[in-house]
Scaffold this motif. Sequence first.
Motif, mmCIF file in Angstrom:
data_model
loop_
_atom_site.group_PDB
_atom_site.id
_atom_site.type_symbol
_atom_site.label_atom_id
_atom_site.label_comp_id
_atom_site.label_asym_id
_atom_site.label_seq_id
_atom_site.Cartn_x
_atom_site.Cartn_y
_atom_site.Cartn_z
ATOM 1 N N ASN A 93 -11.497 -2.633 -3.824
ATOM 2 C CA ASN A 93 -10.294 -3.036 -4.541
ATOM 3 C C ASN A 93 -9.277 -3.563 -3.536
ATOM 4 O O ASN A 93 -8.662 -2.800 -2.814
ATOM 5 N N GLU A 94 -9.127 -4.875 -3.485
ATOM 6 C CA GLU A 94 -8.160 -5.470 -2.574
ATOM 7 C C GLU A 94 -6.749 -5.280 -3.124
ATOM 8 O O GLU A 94 -6.538 -5.348 -4.325
ATOM 9 N N VAL A 95 -5.795 -5.042 -2.246
ATOM 10 C CA VAL A 95 -4.402 -4.869 -2.657
ATOM 11 C C VAL A 95 -3.565 -6.002 -2.096
ATOM 12 O O VAL A 95 -3.882 -6.576 -1.057
ATOM 13 N N GLU A 96 -2.501 -6.329 -2.822
ATOM 14 C CA GLU A 96 -1.589 -7.369 -2.358
ATOM 15 C C GLU A 96 -0.839 -6.871 -1.130
ATOM 16 O O GLU A 96 -0.388 -5.744 -1.091
ATOM 17 N N GLN A 97 -0.741 -7.726 -0.143
ATOM 18 C CA GLN A 97 -0.017 -7.391 1.068
ATOM 19 C C GLN A 97 1.259 -8.197 1.113
ATOM 20 O O GLN A 97 1.260 -9.327 0.664
ATOM 21 N N PRO A 98 2.327 -7.764 1.620
ATOM 22 C CA PRO A 98 2.565 -6.419 2.133
ATOM 23 C C PRO A 98 2.946 -5.463 1.011
ATOM 24 O O PRO A 98 3.407 -5.884 -0.049
ATOM 25 N N ALA A 99 2.749 -4.202 1.262
ATOM 26 C CA ALA A 99 3.194 -3.167 0.335
ATOM 27 C C ALA A 99 4.698 -2.980 0.529
ATOM 28 O O ALA A 99 5.224 -3.188 1.614
ATOM 29 N N ILE A 100 5.382 -2.583 -0.522
ATOM 30 C CA ILE A 100 6.837 -2.426 -0.462
ATOM 31 C C ILE A 100 7.175 -0.966 -0.220
ATOM 32 O O ILE A 100 6.665 -0.082 -0.894
ATOM 33 N N VAL A 101 8.035 -0.708 0.764
ATOM 34 C CA VAL A 101 8.495 0.646 1.081
ATOM 35 C C VAL A 101 9.970 0.734 0.705
ATOM 36 O O VAL A 101 10.789 -0.043 1.204
ATOM 37 N N TYR A 102 10.297 1.668 -0.177
ATOM 38 C CA TYR A 102 11.675 1.872 -0.614
ATOM 39 C C TYR A 102 12.265 3.100 0.064
ATOM 40 O O TYR A 102 11.621 4.150 0.118
#
Length: 132
Positions: A93-102
């Motif tokens: 399962n590929e994930v969209e990059q970049p991940a968002i860090v809040y």
Amino acid sequence: MKYVKREPGLGVLLSSKQSNNLSVYCDADWAACPNTRRSVSGFLVKHGETLLSWKSKKQSVISRSSAESEYRSMANAVSELVWIIALLKELGNEVEQPAIVYSDSKAALQIAANSVFHERTKHIEIDCHFIR
């Protein structure tokens, strides 16, 4: 799994919407423990609208400022995020990059964004490199 086992009537809600983005929310409570003055940090990781992982733990060191405490919390959250991305890739399962860090700490976000290390941030330099 401990949560699901302890609360069988509640469970974990999974969204029916398909999404490949990851988001992380992290926070810390500076010097929360009245005895040791250690901070408590926590984070949660979401895959789309589905909660994947969460953790709250007393930090192993005493932080001199709330910014340092928040930054350590951010480093722990990013560590979990890296592991989840690797797991999802292994499962195909590929994930969209970049991940968002809040994070709600302006100081911690400025430390993460600024590539110049100052005397005041020298002791958290390793976490800086890891988050980037």
